[in-house]
Design a protein around this motif. Structure first.
Motif, PDB file in Angstrom:
ATOM      1  N   SER A  47      72.140 -24.685   8.667  1.00 34.71           N
ATOM      2  CA  SER A  47      71.776 -23.797   7.560  1.00 34.71           C
ATOM      3  C   SER A  47      71.869 -24.606   6.276  1.00 34.71           C
ATOM      4  N   MET A  48      71.099 -24.177   5.294  1.00 31.18           N
ATOM      5  CA  MET A  48      71.110 -24.891   4.017  1.00 31.18           C
ATOM      6  C   MET A  48      70.705 -23.942   2.899  1.00 31.18           C
ATOM      7  N   LYS A  49      71.113 -24.279   1.695  1.00 26.30           N
ATOM      8  CA  LYS A  49      70.691 -23.499   0.532  1.00 26.30           C
ATOM      9  C   LYS A  49      69.283 -23.941   0.141  1.00 26.30           C
ATOM     10  N   LEU A  50      68.501 -22.978  -0.365  1.00 23.04           N
ATOM     11  CA  LEU A  50      67.128 -23.301  -0.779  1.00 23.04           C
ATOM     12  C   LEU A  50      67.149 -24.258  -1.959  1.00 23.04           C
ATOM     13  N   PRO A  51      66.311 -25.287  -1.924  1.00 19.86           N
ATOM     14  CA  PRO A  51      66.273 -26.223  -3.061  1.00 19.86           C
ATOM     15  C   PRO A  51      65.670 -25.574  -4.305  1.00 19.86           C
ATOM     16  N   SER A  52      66.285 -25.843  -5.436  1.00 24.31           N
ATOM     17  CA  SER A  52      65.797 -25.347  -6.722  1.00 24.31           C
ATOM     18  C   SER A  52      65.073 -26.465  -7.476  1.00 24.31           C
ATOM     19  N   VAL A  53      65.644 -27.676  -7.409  1.00 24.49           N
ATOM     20  CA  VAL A  53      65.046 -28.856  -8.048  1.00 24.49           C
ATOM     21  C   VAL A  53      65.096 -29.996  -7.042  1.00 24.49           C
ATOM     22  N   ILE A  54      63.944 -30.644  -6.832  1.00 24.29           N
ATOM     23  CA  ILE A  54      63.888 -31.822  -5.968  1.00 24.29           C
ATOM     24  C   ILE A  54      63.273 -32.979  -6.751  1.00 24.29           C
ATOM     25  N   ARG A  55      63.658 -34.205  -6.342  1.00 19.19           N
ATOM     26  CA  ARG A  55      63.148 -35.399  -7.021  1.00 19.19           C
ATOM     27  C   ARG A  55      62.560 -36.345  -6.001  1.00 19.19           C
ATOM     28  N   LEU A  56      61.335 -36.817  -6.283  1.00 17.21           N
ATOM     29  CA  LEU A  56      60.698 -37.805  -5.409  1.00 17.21           C
ATOM     30  C   LEU A  56      61.522 -39.092  -5.405  1.00 17.21           C
ATOM     31  N   LEU A  57      61.626 -39.722  -4.256  1.00 16.17           N
ATOM     32  CA  LEU A  57      62.372 -40.971  -4.162  1.00 16.17           C
ATOM     33  C   LEU A  57      61.548 -42.157  -4.652  1.00 16.17           C
ATOM     34  N   ARG A  58      60.233 -42.027  -4.568  1.00 11.97           N
ATOM     35  CA  ARG A  58      59.340 -43.072  -5.078  1.00 11.97           C
ATOM     36  C   ARG A  58      58.505 -42.484  -6.197  1.00 11.97           C
ATOM     37  N   ARG A  59      58.375 -43.226  -7.274  1.00 11.91           N
ATOM     38  CA  ARG A  59      57.593 -42.766  -8.420  1.00 11.91           C
ATOM     39  C   ARG A  59      56.113 -42.744  -8.070  1.00 11.91           C
ATOM     40  N   ILE A  60      55.445 -41.678  -8.467  1.00 12.09           N
ATOM     41  CA  ILE A  60      53.996 -41.631  -8.295  1.00 12.09           C
ATOM     42  C   ILE A  60      53.346 -41.645  -9.669  1.00 12.09           C
ATOM     43  N   ARG A  61      52.201 -42.272  -9.723  1.00  9.89           N
ATOM     44  CA  ARG A  61      51.432 -42.287 -10.965  1.00  9.89           C
ATOM     45  C   ARG A  61      50.562 -41.059 -11.008  1.00  9.89           C
ATOM     46  N   MET A  62      50.546 -40.424 -12.143  1.00  3.03           N
ATOM     47  CA  MET A  62      49.694 -39.260 -12.311  1.00  3.03           C
ATOM     48  C   MET A  62      48.346 -39.743 -12.817  1.00  3.03           C
ATOM     49  N   ARG A  63      47.330 -39.491 -12.039  1.00  2.00           N
ATOM     50  CA  ARG A  63      45.980 -39.855 -12.467  1.00  2.00           C
ATOM     51  C   ARG A  63      45.400 -38.680 -13.222  1.00  2.00           C
ATOM     52  N   ARG A  64      45.530 -38.745 -14.503  1.00  2.00           N
ATOM     53  CA  ARG A  64      44.997 -37.677 -15.344  1.00  2.00           C
ATOM     54  C   ARG A  64      43.919 -38.261 -16.239  1.00  2.00           C
ATOM     55  N   LYS A  65      42.890 -37.508 -16.403  1.00  2.00           N
ATOM     56  CA  LYS A  65      41.841 -37.915 -17.313  1.00  2.00           C
ATOM     57  C   LYS A  65      42.398 -37.744 -18.725  1.00  2.00           C
ATOM     58  N   VAL A  66      42.592 -38.851 -19.425  1.00  2.00           N
ATOM     59  CA  VAL A  66      43.268 -38.838 -20.719  1.00  2.00           C
ATOM     60  C   VAL A  66      42.504 -38.012 -21.750  1.00  2.00           C
ATOM     61  N   ASP A  67      41.184 -38.033 -21.691  1.00  2.00           N
ATOM     62  CA  ASP A  67      40.419 -37.344 -22.723  1.00  2.00           C
ATOM     63  C   ASP A  67      40.119 -35.884 -22.383  1.00  2.00           C
ATOM     64  N   TYR A  68      40.617 -35.391 -21.245  1.00  2.00           N
ATOM     65  CA  TYR A  68      40.351 -34.012 -20.876  1.00  2.00           C
ATOM     66  C   TYR A  68      41.466 -33.102 -21.390  1.00  2.00           C
ATOM     67  N   VAL A  69      41.093 -32.141 -22.204  1.00  2.00           N
ATOM     68  CA  VAL A  69      42.029 -31.140 -22.700  1.00  2.00           C
ATOM     69  C   VAL A  69      41.499 -29.784 -22.263  1.00  2.00           C
ATOM     70  N   PRO A  70      42.245 -29.038 -21.458  1.00  2.00           N
ATOM     71  CA  PRO A  70      41.763 -27.732 -21.016  1.00  2.00           C
ATOM     72  C   PRO A  70      41.514 -26.810 -22.210  1.00  2.00           C
ATOM     73  N   PHE A  71      40.390 -26.106 -22.173  1.00  2.00           N
ATOM     74  CA  PHE A  71      40.046 -25.169 -23.231  1.00  2.00           C
ATOM     75  C   PHE A  71      40.825 -23.885 -22.987  1.00  2.00           C
ATOM     76  N   SER A  72      41.838 -23.638 -23.813  1.00  2.00           N
ATOM     77  CA  SER A  72      42.676 -22.456 -23.652  1.00  2.00           C
ATOM     78  C   SER A  72      43.182 -21.996 -25.011  1.00  2.00           C
ATOM     79  N   ARG A  73      43.614 -20.762 -25.048  1.00  2.00           N
ATOM     80  CA  ARG A  73      44.171 -20.192 -26.275  1.00  2.00           C
ATOM     81  C   ARG A  73      45.350 -21.038 -26.773  1.00  2.00           C
TER      82      ARG A  73
END
Length: 177
Positions: A47-73
């Protein structure tokens, strides 16, 4: 059902995942459990308690389009610094709205170059007219932002566990608390 905050190896928040996904990642040896919920789950052999916060053991790079800004309020308000573009009054989010510079009825589009942050009083005063027709002047011409103000993870503030507070930037109006 409880959600889990997924952090990069550098403790940057990446996303919110379902607790089942969090346990799968943990069983695969891809994450460590940083914080847990009070609720416990049971299997045949453990049995175990449900995880609330987990951390990746290996860093991943986020591939985000730098010039894309979502159109939102929220991004319109951020672009205009929560300031009415007609009277220059800076207001909390609850007291702001947005305005079509050229009204839709006159051919105006719903895009970055035609929508500005506006207080309710100025929006009512302008009505369904252009600023010139209403005798009003824009403080700044609207344009598409070059980059997003910050990386955002959306979740309900009231539902977020206390264990997330050390890892998530809280953008809250202090008067509302």
């Amino acid at each position: 059902m409880e959600q889990t905050l997924l952090l990069n190896a550098t403790y940057e928040p990446l996303q919110v995942v379902h607790w089942q996904k969090a346990i799968t990642l943990w069983c695969q040896g891809k994450v460590e459990i940083v914080a847990v919920h009070d609720r416990e789950i049971r299997a045949v052999s453990f049995s175990m308690k449900l995880p609330s916060v987990i951390r990746l053991l290996r860093r991943i790079r986020m591939r985000r389009k730098v010039d894309y800004v979502p159109f939102s309020r929220a991004n319109i308000y951020a672009r205009d610094h929560h300031t009415c573009q007609y009277c220059s009054e800076k207001l909390p989010t609850a007291e702001l709205t947005f305005d079509h510079v050229v009204p839709v009825a006159q051919g105006g589009r719903k895009d970055w170059e035609n929508i500005v942050t506006c207080c309710i009083a100025c929006n009512r005063k302008k009505g369904g007219r252009t600023p010139v027709q209403a005798g009003m002047h824009l403080k700044r011409q609207p344009r598409k932002p070059d980059k997003a103000p910050a990386v955002r993870i959306a979740f309900g503030l009231r539902n977020a566990p206390d264990s997330w507070r050390d890892y998530v930037y809280w953008n809250v109006e202090l008067d509302d608390i």
